[in-house]
Design a protein around this motif. Structure first.
Motif, short mmCIF file in Angstrom:
data_model
loop_
_atom_site.label_atom_id
_atom_site.label_comp_id
_atom_site.label_asym_id
_atom_site.label_seq_id
_atom_site.Cartn_x
_atom_site.Cartn_y
_atom_site.Cartn_z
N SER A 27 0.84 -1.20 0.00
CA SER A 27 0.00 0.00 0.00
C SER A 27 0.88 1.25 0.00
O SER A 27 0.42 2.36 -0.25
CB SER A 27 -0.93 0.00 1.22
N LEU A 28 2.17 1.05 0.28
CA LEU A 28 3.13 2.16 0.33
C LEU A 28 4.40 1.74 -0.38
O LEU A 28 4.84 0.59 -0.28
CB LEU A 28 3.43 2.49 1.80
N THR A 29 4.99 2.67 -1.16
CA THR A 29 6.26 2.41 -1.81
C THR A 29 7.25 3.48 -1.39
O THR A 29 6.86 4.66 -1.27
CB THR A 29 6.11 2.44 -3.35
N LEU A 30 8.49 3.12 -1.17
CA LEU A 30 9.48 4.13 -0.79
C LEU A 30 9.67 5.13 -1.91
O LEU A 30 9.93 4.74 -3.06
CB LEU A 30 10.83 3.47 -0.47
N PRO A 31 9.52 6.42 -1.63
CA PRO A 31 9.84 7.42 -2.64
C PRO A 31 11.32 7.34 -2.98
O PRO A 31 12.12 6.88 -2.17
CB PRO A 31 9.52 8.76 -1.95
N GLU A 32 11.67 7.80 -4.14
CA GLU A 32 13.07 7.85 -4.52
C GLU A 32 13.83 8.64 -3.47
O GLU A 32 13.34 9.64 -2.94
CB GLU A 32 13.18 8.59 -5.87
N TYR A 33 15.03 8.22 -3.15
CA TYR A 33 15.90 8.94 -2.23
C TYR A 33 15.42 8.97 -0.78
O TYR A 33 15.91 9.75 0.01
CB TYR A 33 16.13 10.40 -2.68
N MET A 34 14.41 8.18 -0.43
CA MET A 34 14.03 8.14 0.99
C MET A 34 14.01 6.71 1.49
O MET A 34 13.54 5.81 0.81
CB MET A 34 12.64 8.77 1.19
N ASN A 35 14.52 6.52 2.70
CA ASN A 35 14.47 5.19 3.32
C ASN A 35 13.38 5.15 4.40
O ASN A 35 12.68 6.14 4.62
CB ASN A 35 15.84 4.80 3.89
N VAL A 36 13.26 4.00 5.07
CA VAL A 36 12.20 3.83 6.06
C VAL A 36 12.34 4.85 7.19
O VAL A 36 11.35 5.43 7.64
CB VAL A 36 12.24 2.40 6.64
N GLN A 37 13.56 5.06 7.63
CA GLN A 37 13.77 6.00 8.72
C GLN A 37 13.30 7.42 8.35
O GLN A 37 12.66 8.10 9.15
CB GLN A 37 15.27 6.03 9.07
N GLN A 38 13.62 7.80 7.12
CA GLN A 38 13.23 9.15 6.69
C GLN A 38 11.71 9.29 6.58
O GLN A 38 11.14 10.30 6.94
CB GLN A 38 13.90 9.47 5.35
N LEU A 39 11.08 8.25 6.07
CA LEU A 39 9.63 8.27 5.92
C LEU A 39 8.96 8.32 7.31
O LEU A 39 8.00 9.06 7.53
CB LEU A 39 9.18 7.01 5.16
N SER A 40 9.49 7.54 8.22
CA SER A 40 8.96 7.55 9.59
C SER A 40 9.12 8.93 10.21
O SER A 40 8.20 9.45 10.85
CB SER A 40 9.69 6.52 10.45
N PHE A 41 10.30 9.50 10.02
CA PHE A 41 10.55 10.81 10.60
C PHE A 41 9.62 11.87 10.02
O PHE A 41 9.16 12.77 10.73
CB PHE A 41 12.01 11.23 10.40
N ALA A 42 9.35 11.76 8.72
CA ALA A 42 8.45 12.74 8.09
C ALA A 42 7.10 12.75 8.80
O ALA A 42 6.53 13.80 9.09
CB ALA A 42 8.27 12.41 6.61
N ASN A 43 6.61 11.56 9.11
CA ASN A 43 5.32 11.48 9.81
C ASN A 43 5.40 12.10 11.19
O ASN A 43 4.58 12.93 11.58
CB ASN A 43 4.90 10.02 9.92
N TRP A 44 6.41 11.72 11.94
CA TRP A 44 6.61 12.27 13.28
C TRP A 44 6.71 13.81 13.23
O TRP A 44 6.10 14.53 14.01
CB TRP A 44 7.89 11.68 13.88
N SER A 45 7.46 14.27 12.27
CA SER A 45 7.74 15.69 12.17
C SER A 45 6.50 16.53 11.88
O SER A 45 6.28 17.58 12.50
CB SER A 45 8.79 15.92 11.08
N ILE A 46 5.66 16.06 10.96
CA ILE A 46 4.47 16.87 10.64
C ILE A 46 3.47 16.82 11.80
O ILE A 46 2.80 17.81 12.08
CB ILE A 46 3.79 16.45 9.32
N ALA A 47 3.39 15.68 12.47
CA ALA A 47 2.50 15.62 13.64
C ALA A 47 3.01 16.56 14.72
O ALA A 47 2.24 17.34 15.31
CB ALA A 47 2.42 14.19 14.16
N MET A 53 3.01 10.73 -0.40
CA MET A 53 3.81 9.50 -0.42
C MET A 53 3.18 8.44 -1.32
O MET A 53 3.80 7.41 -1.60
CB MET A 53 3.86 8.89 1.00
N GLY A 54 1.94 8.67 -1.72
CA GLY A 54 1.21 7.66 -2.48
C GLY A 54 0.75 6.50 -1.61
O GLY A 54 0.61 5.37 -2.07
N TRP A 55 0.53 6.78 -0.34
CA TRP A 55 0.12 5.73 0.62
C TRP A 55 -1.36 5.44 0.45
O TRP A 55 -2.21 6.28 0.73
CB TRP A 55 0.41 6.20 2.05
#
Lengths: 252, 252
Positions: free
Chosen positions: B155-175, B212-214
């Motif tokens: 249901s989710l694909t890693l965007p180019e140039y981003m890893n799991v840690q970065q994607l997780s952080f993005a969520n934390w950061s906007i919240a 993210m296309g989630w």
DNA sequence: ACCTGAACACCGTTCAAGT
DNA sequence: ACCTGAACACCGTTCAAGT
């Protein structure tokens, strides 16, 4: 008509500015939590009583510093706003102007946050609070303006259930989140993090803009080299200052 | 082998907990900036010297409070993580568990932020800092886990140039951005803002996830009523407590 | 009219004296 | 071994006394 003034307005303003500047320098050197009225007085060519004629208390001084900080940021924002480019790129530049400000003047960035706390607001003078409100609006109008430009040329459409204010706030909020959480970071103390603030700010901004459908979408255009060039043209002095501090923005 | 102990470990731990609880209550009542060792000692059935046997200083006590706070949040996060639903919905729930925590325990939310400052970290005990690191990791693994689940079921694909840690952080950061900027807000003091934190957190989360296309994307599915129901099932006690305080989450 | 700095109440931390 | 609280250095703020 005006009441008699034995001390001219100019000298007073200059004195106030001296106090503010000294306080900022102290925050740079010692951290905001170690700022002390005693230390300010010691660094300034007049007495405690005089300092307290300008600021009704420590918190009032803090809000004055915050107001000064917002003016500095406002200048950077307006440069991003006036940039000749598409609206999405200008918003990205605005976010990066915020980052440059936070890196270059961490003590100012922190003062603004600190001055938002209830305990500071509750003890500051009415006049200083009013100025704070006005300056806050000034900041938001730059963001607002870019969003409106995007709507005007159809590169951006309002999502259902969101107005211009909400869209503007979303941008401010994600930039604030990334910068507040990462810009103070010391070299990953425990190997804990590979997150680099400029890279994540870039990613978060693009994810958000893509989510809004703000054209051109990332998939249609890489904004990365374009950004580097635009930053160099908008903030040459600031980037040079950062270089002196050994801090360069690094997208890779 | 262990050195002789005349005071048993249990009593010591209980005493420490008493101090922490008293301090939290004081922060609730007076604000974190008015927390004083004197006041803590006055509210506790033992002396100053004893308090200083548990905490090497005020900052150490503050970090202990922060650690307690992270444990509270961790419990909420794990409930969102364990929810039976699609990964995107679970991440949205996690963001809202963060909001519920910030609204219900503003003093804890603030303590954690405060304890991240250099001046607190610099004066806390090694042991307390280690505990802080561990608890931080615990929080991130919940987010991490949901992202991984999303990747696993496509249901989710890693965007180019981003890893799991970065994607997780993005969520934390906007919240974090939305909650930090809005959750402390007092009823729009100067009519200045129509921003309601739960609505904006909902919007920002969805914009980010869409970027993210989630899947499922917002355009394919309204997540709003679903969210209300899930929150009620995951956090019944917490929502009841909020209701008592006259604060209900309101999406409209 | 304007400025000064001693004085006061309060804070964080220590440690000699008690048990 | 463990606890106590007086004592110290430092902080924010005030205001009587000076010029």
């Amino acid at each position: 008509m005006t009441p008699p003034r034995l001390l001219d307005e100019n000298a007073l303003q200059e004195r106030e500015q001296t106090i503010i500047t000294v306080a900022i320098t102290l925050i740079q050197r010692l951290g905001i939590e170690n700022l002390t009225m005693d230390k300010v007085v010691a660094q300034v060519p007049f007495s405690k009583g005089t300092v307290y004629k300008h600021f009704i208390g420590k918190e009032d001084l803090l809000l004055a510093i915050s107001n000064h900080a917002i003016k500095v940021l406002s200048d950077l924002f307006s440069r991003a706003y006036l940039f000749k480019g598409c609206s999405r790129e200008r918003m990205l530049l605005l976010n990066f102007s915020y980052l440059i400000y936070a890196i270059l003047y961490p003590e100012l960035f922190q003062s603004v946050i600190c001055a938002k706390s209830q305990s500071v607001i509750g003890k500051a003078s009415e006049q200083r609070l009013n100025e704070n409100d006005e300056l806050g609006v000034e900041l938001l109008t730059a963001i607002h303006g870019i969003v409106n430009d995007g709507l005007a040329d159809d590169s951006l459409t309002l999502p259902e259930y969101m107005n211009v204010q909400q869209l503007s706030f979303a941008n401010w909020s994600i930039a604030y989140g990334a910068i507040a959480l990462l810009s103070g970071e010391v070299e990953s103390c425990s190997g804990r993090t590979d997150l680099i603030v400029e890279r994540e700010l870039f990613n978060h901004s693009n994810l958000l803009f893509d989510g809004m459908g703000w054209k051109p979408l990332t998939k249609d255009k890489k904004h990365c080299t374009e950004l580097t060039i635009a930053l160099q043209s908008l903030f040459p002095q600031e980037l040079a200052l950062m270089k002196e501090k050994g801090r360069q923005l690094n997208f890779s």
